[in-house]
Design a protein around this motif. Sequence first.
Motif, mmCIF file in Angstrom:
data_model
loop_
_atom_site.group_PDB
_atom_site.id
_atom_site.type_symbol
_atom_site.label_atom_id
_atom_site.label_comp_id
_atom_site.label_asym_id
_atom_site.label_seq_id
_atom_site.Cartn_x
_atom_site.Cartn_y
_atom_site.Cartn_z
ATOM 1 N N UNK A 1 7.042 -23.459 -15.108
ATOM 2 C CA UNK A 1 7.786 -24.512 -15.491
ATOM 3 C C UNK A 1 8.836 -23.716 -16.403
ATOM 4 N N UNK A 2 10.115 -24.489 -16.548
ATOM 5 C CA UNK A 2 11.025 -23.831 -17.088
ATOM 6 C C UNK A 2 10.823 -23.504 -18.669
ATOM 7 N N UNK A 3 11.068 -22.273 -19.228
ATOM 8 C CA UNK A 3 10.734 -21.930 -20.406
ATOM 9 C C UNK A 3 9.475 -21.220 -20.642
ATOM 10 N N UNK A 4 8.837 -21.035 -19.450
ATOM 11 C CA UNK A 4 7.424 -20.435 -19.362
ATOM 12 C C UNK A 4 7.702 -19.371 -18.422
ATOM 13 N N UNK A 5 7.846 -18.258 -18.967
ATOM 14 C CA UNK A 5 7.953 -17.109 -17.623
ATOM 15 C C UNK A 5 6.642 -16.463 -17.164
ATOM 16 N N UNK A 6 6.610 -16.250 -15.901
ATOM 17 C CA UNK A 6 5.498 -15.407 -15.375
ATOM 18 C C UNK A 6 5.581 -14.002 -15.484
ATOM 19 N N UNK A 7 4.799 -13.184 -16.228
ATOM 20 C CA UNK A 7 4.812 -11.964 -16.499
ATOM 21 C C UNK A 7 3.786 -11.010 -15.894
ATOM 22 N N UNK A 8 4.611 -10.187 -14.877
ATOM 23 C CA UNK A 8 3.785 -9.418 -14.076
ATOM 24 C C UNK A 8 4.115 -7.884 -14.441
ATOM 25 N N UNK A 9 3.240 -7.238 -15.182
ATOM 26 C CA UNK A 9 3.578 -6.258 -15.736
ATOM 27 C C UNK A 9 4.779 -6.049 -16.458
ATOM 28 N N UNK A 10 5.659 -5.362 -16.205
ATOM 29 C CA UNK A 10 6.999 -5.557 -17.189
ATOM 30 C C UNK A 10 8.071 -6.070 -16.570
ATOM 31 N N UNK A 11 7.675 -6.996 -15.341
ATOM 32 C CA UNK A 11 8.675 -8.060 -14.664
ATOM 33 C C UNK A 11 8.352 -9.220 -15.168
ATOM 34 N N UNK B 1 0.862 -1.268 -0.008
ATOM 35 C CA UNK B 1 -0.099 -0.049 -0.121
ATOM 36 C C UNK B 1 0.870 1.273 0.012
ATOM 37 N N UNK B 2 1.795 1.152 0.803
ATOM 38 C CA UNK B 2 2.840 2.347 0.891
ATOM 39 C C UNK B 2 3.371 2.606 -0.522
ATOM 40 N N UNK B 3 3.773 1.807 -1.367
ATOM 41 C CA UNK B 3 4.381 1.963 -2.589
ATOM 42 C C UNK B 3 3.215 2.074 -3.655
ATOM 43 N N UNK B 4 2.048 1.955 -3.271
ATOM 44 C CA UNK B 4 1.056 1.987 -4.231
ATOM 45 C C UNK B 4 1.066 1.142 -5.218
ATOM 46 N N UNK B 5 1.112 -0.315 -4.915
ATOM 47 C CA UNK B 5 1.058 -1.423 -5.757
ATOM 48 C C UNK B 5 -0.063 -2.262 -5.414
ATOM 49 N N UNK B 6 -0.506 -2.998 -6.307
ATOM 50 C CA UNK B 6 -1.377 -4.098 -6.242
ATOM 51 C C UNK B 6 -0.748 -5.523 -6.424
ATOM 52 N N UNK B 7 -1.140 -6.418 -5.489
ATOM 53 C CA UNK B 7 -0.657 -7.660 -5.524
ATOM 54 C C UNK B 7 -1.365 -8.526 -6.561
ATOM 55 N N UNK B 8 -0.517 -8.919 -7.610
ATOM 56 C CA UNK B 8 -1.135 -9.739 -8.638
ATOM 57 C C UNK B 8 -0.779 -11.125 -8.706
ATOM 58 N N UNK B 9 0.290 -11.483 -8.022
ATOM 59 C CA UNK B 9 0.792 -12.729 -7.920
ATOM 60 C C UNK B 9 1.512 -13.024 -6.479
ATOM 61 N N UNK B 10 1.361 -14.291 -5.789
ATOM 62 C CA UNK B 10 2.123 -14.718 -4.949
ATOM 63 C C UNK B 10 2.885 -15.945 -5.668
ATOM 64 N N UNK B 11 4.375 -16.267 -5.357
ATOM 65 C CA UNK B 11 5.006 -17.156 -5.982
ATOM 66 C C UNK B 11 5.574 -17.788 -4.943
ATOM 67 N N UNK C 1 14.124 -18.697 -9.276
ATOM 68 C CA UNK C 1 13.468 -17.680 -10.129
ATOM 69 C C UNK C 1 14.555 -16.598 -10.442
ATOM 70 N N UNK C 2 14.745 -16.492 -11.814
ATOM 71 C CA UNK C 2 15.612 -15.360 -12.368
ATOM 72 C C UNK C 2 14.772 -14.134 -12.986
ATOM 73 N N UNK C 3 15.196 -13.089 -12.374
ATOM 74 C CA UNK C 3 14.640 -11.751 -12.909
ATOM 75 C C UNK C 3 15.723 -10.628 -12.970
ATOM 76 N N UNK C 4 16.233 -10.723 -14.183
ATOM 77 C CA UNK C 4 17.040 -9.861 -14.580
ATOM 78 C C UNK C 4 18.381 -10.291 -14.045
ATOM 79 N N UNK C 5 19.006 -9.283 -13.207
ATOM 80 C CA UNK C 5 20.420 -9.459 -12.424
ATOM 81 C C UNK C 5 20.298 -10.185 -11.496
ATOM 82 N N UNK C 6 19.054 -10.632 -10.848
ATOM 83 C CA UNK C 6 18.908 -11.334 -9.677
ATOM 84 C C UNK C 6 18.491 -12.736 -9.828
ATOM 85 N N UNK C 7 18.720 -13.530 -8.796
ATOM 86 C CA UNK C 7 18.126 -14.822 -8.830
ATOM 87 C C UNK C 7 17.720 -15.186 -7.412
ATOM 88 N N UNK C 8 16.425 -15.608 -7.443
ATOM 89 C CA UNK C 8 15.967 -16.081 -5.979
ATOM 90 C C UNK C 8 16.081 -17.619 -5.872
#
Length: 249
Positions: free
Chosen positions: A93-103, A44-54, A120-127
Amino acid sequence: MIFRQLLEPVSSTYTYLLGCPETGQAVLVDPVVNSMDRDLQVLQALGLRLAFTLDTHIHADHITAALELKKRTGSRIAAPAIDRLPCVDFGMEEGRPLQVGGVAIEGMHTPGHTDGHFAYVVGERVFTGDALLIDGCGRTDFQNGDATVLYHSVTQKLFALADETLVYPAHDYTGRHVSSIAQEKSRNPRLGGCKSLAEFQQIMATLNLPYPKFIDYAVPGNRQCGTCPADLPQELQKYCGPMAESPQG
């Protein structure tokens, strides 16, 4: 991308908030049920809406907040497809990315801690979940864990990422926040420094860790995307009650 690293102190779990500033959509990676009020306040403080949990895997040390957040916000639940949980809306699944807006979130199957574990790989980060921790790794003695399989997941998949990739684990128990692929390849005492498979197998076989105290409640609850059991003993109720104090305020 908007990024926050949030700590749940009971299980020392890191939850990661990834937000798209253009669309206002967000995803929470590995949310914990007893810290979801804090996470919603941050959104809420960031003005974001939760689309997915992962979630990275079926956790044994906490209850995921996926189901409760879906009830509260209408968010969808994403988790590894290999686990075939009927409550999941999007199977990773591998090869099937989850798209959340521009992420764009790329899944990488990294079994060994559990057989369905994903990083999970997101740009220069891996979780990395529990597959690769800072100077360590998750245990391999329950939930179809396998030291040989984890060794190959880390050395052949995670260590194949660019050296500068930032490593964000699901846990740290000593206050550390981030590592890198280069650092873990070089100095991880279990997997780094060109450790052989035999060396790693010996390390994991001699850890002599106690049986996880919450696993018998966490795993069934997390197979339902986050259901706290009604018969939880008094000494374990802190795993499902609202978080009393947050390091993030």
